[in-house]
Design a protein around this motif. Structure first.
Motif, PDB file in Angstrom:
ATOM      1  N   PHE A   1       0.803  -1.226   0.000  1.00 29.45           N
ATOM      2  CA  PHE A   1       0.000   0.000   0.000  1.00 29.45           C
ATOM      3  C   PHE A   1       0.840   1.282   0.000  1.00 29.45           C
ATOM      4  N   THR A   2       2.163   1.170   0.066  1.00 27.37           N
ATOM      5  CA  THR A   2       3.009   2.369   0.061  1.00 27.37           C
ATOM      6  C   THR A   2       3.469   2.753  -1.348  1.00 27.37           C
ATOM      7  N   LYS A   3       3.054   2.000  -2.347  1.00 26.65           N
ATOM      8  CA  LYS A   3       3.555   2.245  -3.702  1.00 26.65           C
ATOM      9  C   LYS A   3       3.158   3.626  -4.210  1.00 26.65           C
ATOM     10  N   GLU A   4       1.939   4.045  -3.926  1.00 29.95           N
ATOM     11  CA  GLU A   4       1.488   5.360  -4.393  1.00 29.95           C
ATOM     12  C   GLU A   4       2.301   6.477  -3.755  1.00 29.95           C
ATOM     13  N   PHE A   5       2.556   6.352  -2.456  1.00 31.25           N
ATOM     14  CA  PHE A   5       3.358   7.367  -1.781  1.00 31.25           C
ATOM     15  C   PHE A   5       4.774   7.412  -2.341  1.00 31.25           C
ATOM     16  N   VAL A   6       5.351   6.244  -2.600  1.00 35.32           N
ATOM     17  CA  VAL A   6       6.711   6.190  -3.140  1.00 35.32           C
ATOM     18  C   VAL A   6       6.761   6.797  -4.535  1.00 35.32           C
ATOM     19  N   ASN A   7       5.734   6.562  -5.330  1.00 32.17           N
ATOM     20  CA  ASN A   7       5.688   7.162  -6.670  1.00 32.17           C
ATOM     21  C   ASN A   7       5.595   8.685  -6.592  1.00 32.17           C
ATOM     22  N   ASN A   8       4.813   9.178  -5.652  1.00 34.69           N
ATOM     23  CA  ASN A   8       4.732  10.634  -5.467  1.00 34.69           C
ATOM     24  C   ASN A   8       6.070  11.206  -5.023  1.00 34.69           C
ATOM     25  N   LEU A   9       6.759  10.461  -4.168  1.00 37.30           N
ATOM     26  CA  LEU A   9       8.077  10.902  -3.729  1.00 37.30           C
ATOM     27  C   LEU A   9       9.063  10.905  -4.889  1.00 37.30           C
ATOM     28  N   ARG A  10       8.961   9.928  -5.759  1.00 36.45           N
ATOM     29  CA  ARG A  10       9.864   9.862  -6.913  1.00 36.45           C
ATOM     30  C   ARG A  10       9.602  10.999  -7.890  1.00 36.45           C
ATOM     31  N   SER A  11       8.356  11.389  -8.031  1.00 33.55           N
ATOM     32  CA  SER A  11       8.025  12.449  -8.987  1.00 33.55           C
ATOM     33  C   SER A  11       8.576  13.810  -8.562  1.00 33.55           C
ATOM     34  N   ASP A  12       8.632  14.059  -7.258  1.00 33.80           N
ATOM     35  CA  ASP A  12       9.151  15.352  -6.779  1.00 33.80           C
ATOM     36  C   ASP A  12       9.814  15.152  -5.415  1.00 33.80           C
TER      37      ASP A  12
END
Length: 219
Positions: free
Chosen positions: A60-71
């Motif tokens: 369930f942390t994949k979305e947060f990690v993707n947001n972190l990767r984007s910015d």
């Protein structure tokens, strides 16, 4: 009533609270250093996060990690800001513990509780992620035990820090009660004396002869 009256069964709560706050400052400085390094090298952060996303099951942390990767700079900038505020709060606690000022200590107690709750969520998330990405039961058990002991120790230190204002209040209350008791004793010692004739004589000192000598004046 305070839950503890000493820190680690050795230090007083006052000294222990100061040491705990200084330890928190050291932790914050480590986080601040890592965040500053990551903030100055966002490309490396993006590469690491990309590796995690591609090779690990982040549940369930994949979305947060993707947001972190984007910015990553935005998130790291927020972490740097919060860490600086946290360091200031820790310094306030150190000064408040030194001066026995409860008002200065309360922000640290609240902030540390919030930090521990967030850290607990982080540890649980990491353990769940580890469970999804490894078949090594020994590693999972070891990580769980280690995480549990770390959380237990950190919550114990928080309890010690949080009980310092309570102990200060209890001490002030005891001093207040002792002062009132002392004043009552002084009032008893200076209690008004009994009037015998025109002289003031303590009740404990007059006798029958003195009474017989002066009683006719009031008849």
């Amino acid at each position: 009533m305070a839950l503890v009256y000493s820190c680690c069964f050795w230090f007083s709560l006052r000294l222990g609270g100061i040491i705990i706050a200084l330890f928190s400052i050291i932790q914050a400085l480590i986080v601040l250093t890592i965040s500053c390094v990551g903030y100055s090298n966002p490309k490396n952060i993006e590469e690491k996060i990309t590796f995690w996303v591609n090779d690990l099951n982040l549940i369930f942390t994949k979305e947060f990690v993707n947001n972190l990767r984007s910015d990553p700079t935005k998130t790291l900038g927020l972490i740097i800001l919060l860490t600086c505020i946290y360091i200031i709060i820790c310094m306030m606690y150190v000064y408040g513990a030194y001066k026995c000022n409860n008002v200065l200590m309360m922000p640290y107690i609240v902030a540390e509780l919030v930090r521990l709750i967030a850290f607990t969520v982080l540890v649980i998330t990491l353990l769940l992620t580890l469970k999804k990405n490894t078949m090594d039961i020994g590693l999972l058990i070891g990580a769980s035990v280690l995480g549990g002991f770390i959380l237990l120790g950190m919550f114990y230190l928080w309890v010690c820090a949080a009980n310092l204002p309570i102990v200060i209040n209890e001490k002030e209350h005891d001093e207040y009660v002792a002062t009132i008791t002392k004043l009552e004793e002084l009032l008893q010692e200076t209690k008004p004396k009994t009037l015998i004739g025109f002289d003031y004589v303590p009740r404990s000192n007059y006798n029958e002869a003195l009474y017989s000598k002066h009683i006719h004046r009031f008849q």
